[in-house]
Design a protein around this motif. Sequence first.
Motif, short mmCIF file in Angstrom:
data_model
loop_
_atom_site.label_atom_id
_atom_site.label_comp_id
_atom_site.label_asym_id
_atom_site.label_seq_id
_atom_site.Cartn_x
_atom_site.Cartn_y
_atom_site.Cartn_z
N THR A 1 44.16 31.57 17.36
CA THR A 1 44.56 30.36 18.07
C THR A 1 43.52 30.00 19.11
N VAL A 2 43.23 28.70 19.20
CA VAL A 2 42.36 28.17 20.24
C VAL A 2 43.21 27.24 21.11
N PHE A 3 43.08 27.38 22.41
CA PHE A 3 43.82 26.58 23.37
C PHE A 3 42.88 25.53 23.95
N VAL A 4 43.38 24.30 24.08
CA VAL A 4 42.57 23.21 24.62
C VAL A 4 43.39 22.47 25.67
N ALA A 5 42.78 22.28 26.85
CA ALA A 5 43.39 21.49 27.92
C ALA A 5 42.46 20.33 28.23
N GLU A 6 42.98 19.12 28.13
CA GLU A 6 42.19 17.92 28.38
C GLU A 6 42.84 17.10 29.48
N LEU A 7 42.02 16.52 30.33
CA LEU A 7 42.49 15.60 31.37
C LEU A 7 41.66 14.33 31.23
N TRP A 8 42.35 13.20 31.13
CA TRP A 8 41.71 11.91 30.86
C TRP A 8 42.07 10.90 31.93
N SER A 9 41.22 9.90 32.09
CA SER A 9 41.49 8.83 33.05
C SER A 9 42.74 8.04 32.66
N SER A 10 43.07 8.01 31.35
CA SER A 10 44.28 7.33 30.87
C SER A 10 44.55 7.75 29.43
N ALA A 11 45.75 7.49 28.97
CA ALA A 11 46.09 7.76 27.57
C ALA A 11 45.25 6.87 26.65
N GLU A 12 44.97 5.66 27.10
CA GLU A 12 44.16 4.74 26.30
C GLU A 12 42.74 5.28 26.13
N GLY B 1 45.36 26.14 15.39
CA GLY B 1 45.32 27.36 14.59
C GLY B 1 44.02 27.41 13.81
N ALA B 2 43.33 28.54 13.89
CA ALA B 2 42.09 28.74 13.13
C ALA B 2 42.39 29.62 11.93
N LEU B 3 41.64 29.41 10.87
CA LEU B 3 41.74 30.32 9.73
C LEU B 3 41.34 31.72 10.20
N PRO B 4 41.92 32.77 9.62
CA PRO B 4 41.58 34.13 10.06
C PRO B 4 40.07 34.36 10.07
N GLY B 5 39.59 34.86 11.19
CA GLY B 5 38.18 35.17 11.35
C GLY B 5 37.30 33.98 11.70
N LYS B 6 37.88 32.79 11.83
CA LYS B 6 37.09 31.58 12.09
C LYS B 6 37.26 31.05 13.52
N ARG B 7 38.00 31.76 14.36
CA ARG B 7 38.27 31.27 15.71
C ARG B 7 36.99 31.02 16.50
N GLY C 1 35.88 8.65 29.63
CA GLY C 1 36.98 8.87 30.57
C GLY C 1 37.55 10.26 30.59
N CYS C 2 36.88 11.22 29.94
CA CYS C 2 37.36 12.60 29.96
C CYS C 2 36.97 13.25 31.29
N LEU C 3 37.96 13.74 32.00
CA LEU C 3 37.75 14.35 33.31
C LEU C 3 37.65 15.87 33.21
N LEU C 4 38.23 16.43 32.17
CA LEU C 4 38.25 17.88 31.99
C LEU C 4 38.49 18.16 30.51
N TYR C 5 37.76 19.12 29.96
CA TYR C 5 37.99 19.54 28.57
C TYR C 5 37.69 21.04 28.56
N GLU C 6 38.72 21.84 28.56
CA GLU C 6 38.59 23.29 28.62
C GLU C 6 39.12 23.92 27.34
N VAL C 7 38.35 24.85 26.81
CA VAL C 7 38.70 25.54 25.57
C VAL C 7 38.90 27.01 25.90
N GLY C 8 39.96 27.62 25.39
CA GLY C 8 40.22 29.02 25.68
C GLY C 8 40.75 29.79 24.49
N THR C 9 40.73 31.10 24.65
CA THR C 9 41.24 32.01 23.63
C THR C 9 42.08 33.08 24.31
N SER C 10 42.84 33.81 23.52
CA SER C 10 43.65 34.90 24.02
C SER C 10 43.65 36.03 22.99
#
Length: 101
Positions: free
Chosen positions: A49-60, A10-16, A34-43
């Motif tokens: 609100t900012v949406f983030v999808a991350e894909l990593w080689s492992s949780a560690e 969640g972003a402060l109003p007007g700060k997205r 180990g980050c394989l994907l890091y995508e940032v999105g809005t709607s």
Amino acid sequence: MTYANVGTLGALPGKRDELVAHLTSSKPGLAEAGCLLYEVGTSDDEPDTVFVAELWSSAEAHRASLELPEVQEAIAAARPLLSGQFGGFAFDVVGSPIRAS
């Protein structure tokens, strides 16, 4: 095992857009960690609100990345833009029809 972390910030109003700029600035250490994907999105349906999808080689690898100086700096820079509303989930990826897992 590949690890996915998908969430909302969640972003402060007007700060997205300022938050998006912080999240999308270059961080070469993520790939090295180990980050394989890091995508940032809005709607338009959720303007603070900012949406983030991350894909990593492992949780560690994901956990370790949080200790990187560039990630710590990014978190500190983004913190004043956040409303405190967070959502999301994490999971171990078990397969994909478009890539080998």
